[in-house]
Design a protein around this motif. Sequence first.
Motif, PDB file in Angstrom:
ATOM      1  N   ALA A 125      44.840  43.584  37.259  1.00 17.18           N
ATOM      2  CA  ALA A 125      45.812  44.051  37.853  1.00 17.18           C
ATOM      3  C   ALA A 125      46.526  43.393  38.747  1.00 17.18           C
ATOM      4  CB  ALA A 125      44.912  45.462  38.597  1.00 17.18           C
ATOM      5  N   TYR A 126      45.841  42.330  39.189  1.00 15.33           N
ATOM      6  CA  TYR A 126      47.070  41.570  39.919  1.00 15.33           C
ATOM      7  C   TYR A 126      47.613  40.501  38.831  1.00 15.33           C
ATOM      8  CZ  TYR A 126      48.231  37.167  42.956  1.00 15.33           C
ATOM      9  OH  TYR A 126      48.325  36.060  43.372  1.00 15.33           O
ATOM     10  N   VAL A 127      47.655  40.287  37.926  1.00 15.25           N
ATOM     11  CA  VAL A 127      48.206  39.497  37.083  1.00 15.25           C
ATOM     12  C   VAL A 127      49.339  39.996  36.303  1.00 15.25           C
ATOM     13  CG1 VAL A 127      47.114  37.293  37.070  1.00 15.25           C
ATOM     14  CG2 VAL A 127      46.722  39.541  34.927  1.00 15.25           C
ATOM     15  N   CYS A 128      49.057  41.753  36.262  1.00 14.75           N
ATOM     16  CA  CYS A 128      49.579  42.792  34.988  1.00 14.75           C
ATOM     17  C   CYS A 128      51.137  42.597  36.102  1.00 14.75           C
ATOM     18  CB  CYS A 128      49.356  44.605  35.901  1.00 14.75           C
ATOM     19  SG  CYS A 128      50.502  45.041  34.415  1.00 14.75           S
ATOM     20  N   PRO A 129      52.123  42.079  34.620  1.00 12.21           N
ATOM     21  CA  PRO A 129      53.239  41.848  35.494  1.00 12.21           C
ATOM     22  C   PRO A 129      54.167  43.232  35.607  1.00 12.21           C
ATOM     23  CG  PRO A 129      53.084  41.044  33.081  1.00 12.21           C
ATOM     24  CD  PRO A 129      51.724  41.686  33.277  1.00 12.21           C
ATOM     25  N   SER A 172      48.382  38.816  29.553  1.00  9.62           N
ATOM     26  CA  SER A 172      47.709  38.239  30.683  1.00  9.62           C
ATOM     27  C   SER A 172      46.244  38.727  31.133  1.00  9.62           C
ATOM     28  CB  SER A 172      49.335  38.235  31.942  1.00  9.62           C
ATOM     29  OG  SER A 172      50.231  38.455  31.485  1.00  9.62           O
TER      30      SER A 172
END
Lengths: 343, 964
Positions: free
Chosen positions: B424-428, B383
Amino acid sequence: MSLITSTSPHASVKNNTGAFMRQVIYATLPGLAVLTWQFGWGTVINVLWAVVVALICEGLFLKARGRNVAFYLKDYSAVLTAVLLGLALPPTAPWWLTLVGVGFAIIVAKQLYGGLGMNPFNPAMVGYVLLLISFPVAMTQWIAPGEAPGFVQSLQLFAGQLPVDGLSGATPLDTFRTWAGNETELASHGILHGDLAGQGWEWVNLAFLLGGLYLISRKIITWHIPAGFLAGLAAPALIAWLIDPVRFADPLFHLLSGGAMLGAFFIATDPVSAATSRMGRLVYALLIGVLIWVIRSFGGYPDAVAFSVLLLNLSAPFIDYYTQPRTYGHSKPNRGTAGGGKS
Amino acid sequence: MIRTFFRSRTPKVFDFHGGIHPPEMKHLSNGTEIAPGPLPAQLILPLNMHIGAPAKPLVEPGDRVLKGQMIAEPAGAVSAAIHAPTSGTVSAIGPRPIQHPSGMDAICIVIDTDGRDEWIAHSGISDYTERSPGELVDTIRYAGIAGMGGAGFPTSIKVNLGDHQRVEELVINAVECEPYITADDRLMRERADEIITGIHILQYLLNPRRTLIGIEDNKPEAIKAIKRACKGCDIEIRVVPTKYPSGGEKQLIQLVTGKEVKSGQLPAHVGVVCQNVGTAYAIKRAVINGEPLIQRVTTLTGDGVSQPGNYEVLIGTPVSDLLHHGGVDAGKIGRLVMGGPMMGFTLHSPTVPMVKTTNCIIAASPEELPEPPPEQPCIRCGSCAEVCPANLLPQQLYWHAKNDDLEKAQHHNLMDCIECGACAYVCPSHIPLVQYYRYAKGAVRQQAADQLKADKARQRFEARQARIDAEKAEKEARRQARLEANRKKKEASAAPTVDTAALKQASLEASKAYKAAVKAAKAADAEGAANAAELKAEADRLKEIADKAKAAVRDAGSAAPAAVPAEDVVAKLKKQVGDASSAYKAAVKAAKEAEANGDDSAAALRAQADELKASADKLKAELRDAKAGAPAAAPTAAQADPVSDLKKQVGEASSAYKAAVKTAKEAEENGADNAAELRSKADELKAAADQLKAELRDAKANAPAAVPVQAPTAPPADPLTELKKKVGEVSAAYKAAVKAAKEAEENGAGNAAELRAEADTLKADADHWKAELRDAKAAAPAVAKAPPVPTDQPKMPEASAPQALTQPLTAVDPEAAAKRQKRLKGLKTAYNMAHKQYKEAHAALERAERKEEVSADELIEMQRKVDKLKNKADVARDALDALIEEAKADIRAHTGKDLKTLKLEAARAESALADKKLELDKLASSSGEDALEALNSELKALEAEAQIARKALKQALEEQGLVE
């Protein structure tokens, strides 16, 4: 006032890895449903039993490794492995087969490598291959399409109380492999002539395709691996079929038989063991597809998703080194390992 | 045509890879107009609100400052001024907590405000086009304007690119892509005209081909306002789709121009200058209104604020004042962010001041920006790679960063990460990826710094090694040269050593013979023997021989070094000399034996010996000449030839002249027409002859100068002095006469010929006297060695030797000696000083080489200095050596002996003395009184001799200033 101090960014998406995994699990449901419709409750029982075994194995090993058991179980990675393996096992599989396969997948192929994210091989496929090599008879006995056993029968099969022979039949892939080159035989086997491809399996594969498309739409996976996978399988199949349709099956038959769609959308897309860049994933999946066709057409096994995936798992790091994207501000992408191309 | 139509309607906006769409949250604060901020009781102004060198304070605690007064000036090119945002008193200049992520304190100027908000006198520039760009750049620089978008790079540098850099595009960043922030949005809505004026000033300064304003499509009102404001001007508006981080400089440039800024380069390299819209506004305020950057629009937002909105806050306002102003419920705040949620910093405490780059304060409740969830394992889902605007592989970077595999991380272009936080925002798995990258970047920088340090150390080490090696090599070379020289000397004197040794032996034997003779004579004298006088004479003769032998030894010694290009003749002569010497020695021995035995044949033998000696001497002389002639042949020939040539020429010229005169006279007598012509020709010839004569004279004057040096080997008797005097007188007279004659000739005086004749006479006279003097000198030794009175005999050496030794020394020009002594001393001091300096510099270099902070350049500089000093010392030493050599040569010239010989003589005299003493002691018990007495007197004589030798040595040394 006690303030949270952290580095940027201070916001993040609300989902998490567990949600990711759950989405994948949900996406397998159409496939599971069709499998059940075509081959009885065996697969459902397999999946449920596999999940139980996986959670127990994972929990025990997390505890042994001193990890937070609840936190890590919630990432659903063990469940997903169990579901995928359960879907791949024949509906006739007795309980111990699943136990051995899932146990090996979770303990050896995953936890011993360091748990989630650290496993170089797809755990479900490791378990599957172990079983295929160790118990080839039990692993190749599929129920003939349209002759789905009832729930009780399935339970009996699961418990190992019912001989499989009476129910089992060759799969379309098996049939074609046996009679390849023999036009009359091929024509006489009805299982090879469903509405689209092999009987029963055409619907199973379409169901998995559906689930896969859902995953793509939810951006859980990208199109690269399924597309590469299917293209890698279909392209050589098309060429060979055009050359010799008796000796080689047509592309649609390949695409809608065996574990093609399950492999393309659910197995090969396991991000941990796959290549990681877009181009890398395309190459990775393409080679899996080609390998499947090669093994199906010339190898000793009717299907080859597990072998192909594992072989390409091995190659994934290498592929990654040579398929890095071009970074902003660079005229060309980096290749190879650090220091290999440069200096 | 259709394409052009579309292009004109919707200008092309490019795209960049990745990007995210986080909840915008702009509605919280963009609904209300910009409101004035609080006037806090205290303003805290950090000196480093910008990138670059901290500003230099211009005020002191206690100073009253007015609004807009410069309180800190830019320190260096990359720096910005700071102004008092309101009137008040400087209460402190010292460390205060600021918004730095490390929580470190920084030096701040603290102003206690007085609430009067009293402006300093200021005026703007109504028509900036009348001012030179340089003037405007200065205005911007001294208005303290630094990039308002977040980085805080001093604007004056970005707008002062110089003529060589053509600006293709001026890009105004009005994207404001971070969630929550609406400061630029409100500014554009409310003050679009002023922004456009600011952009025009930038256009004036940069003269770009195109000016593009990039605005995200989530600010329709701002777009409308800007469009209205720049109607009819050459500014293009590019509405870009809302996507984070479109406002990143490189991303915006790609969006509106399609250009990519190369990795590690600046936008200027692709002809783009990017300025924030807030900066354009600040430039307008500074140039047109004369207001420095003392306030800015800051968004106060978050669900912890009851009145979110945009406030025009004074720079230096503590965050807590603004929070209070905006109605913040302190209990509700869970996280306080300065800047946007994607790239801002969390604040440790709300007491920190807002600075020039503070565009937003988010006071978020714990629910709004919750504690980050625990980090889960990376599943390489990719992602992050999908959203990375730099098209990196964040999952691989993370992997390598976590494993500290910096090399691989760099291979994956770690350094191109802009830390936007999209990954980092999208990191699940909620991995704080940016933190890993920051860590890895820091490690890479550290590694690079270490590498640089190591390289420097290596360079330093190598330079030092090279220097040491060079020094060693030089030393070795010098040693080799010395060895070589010694070897050559030895080689050169290898043959002569035989010779010299033989001569020495001969000399020694001659001395011995002489001494024996003296002894015999004394004994005879004591016995009253008839042949005593004869014996004495014999002794004297022997003495002479001994002296001659000594002189020969000396000559051989001094001649040897000059005989480097030893030729066959020389070698042959040497051999002959050796043979002759040995023959002579044998003869002497035989004679001595005969004498000792009182044989009749003694005299005959002696005569034979003398003959042999004479032949040996002759050979020696020949050898000497040959040796001297070999190296000196060229100069002497050159010197001799001109004289004889000149003489010849003069003779020819004279006869030609005379002939010419004769013909002229004859012609005159005959009344021939060409008489005058002939006369003039004769005159010409005369002039030529005269010139030649003058030349000859000069040549002669130069030539004899060399002669006297070898002359004074013998003590001059009175007649000699008289002769000398006479010669001097005559010479002076001659010279005067020549001068007079010359003058007369030049003046064409009638008596010129007469004078010349007189001069010639005088010259002949002088020559005569000179010859006489020379003869007298040659004869002198014999005169000096006139048989002395027997009773004086023990004193004899004392009387004659000192004369012989000291006389030449007194001939040394004392003034020259003193001068030399002085020079010697000076040189010694100079050398000592230079050497000391060199040693010190060398030591300093050694020390510096061990220090890490000293750069290679500095070391090279030091090395250079050391070399220079070494050169200086070497030059001084060479000069000193040369002078010492000169002095030694002088000693040689004056004493006829070189320093070594003097030393040797002194030492020999001492040892002879010691021997004699021993002998005396031995004999004291056994011998008779007479013998004792004789021995005693002998001892005394030797003592005297030794003393003389010592004295001579000392004198010579002192004379030449060689005493250490």
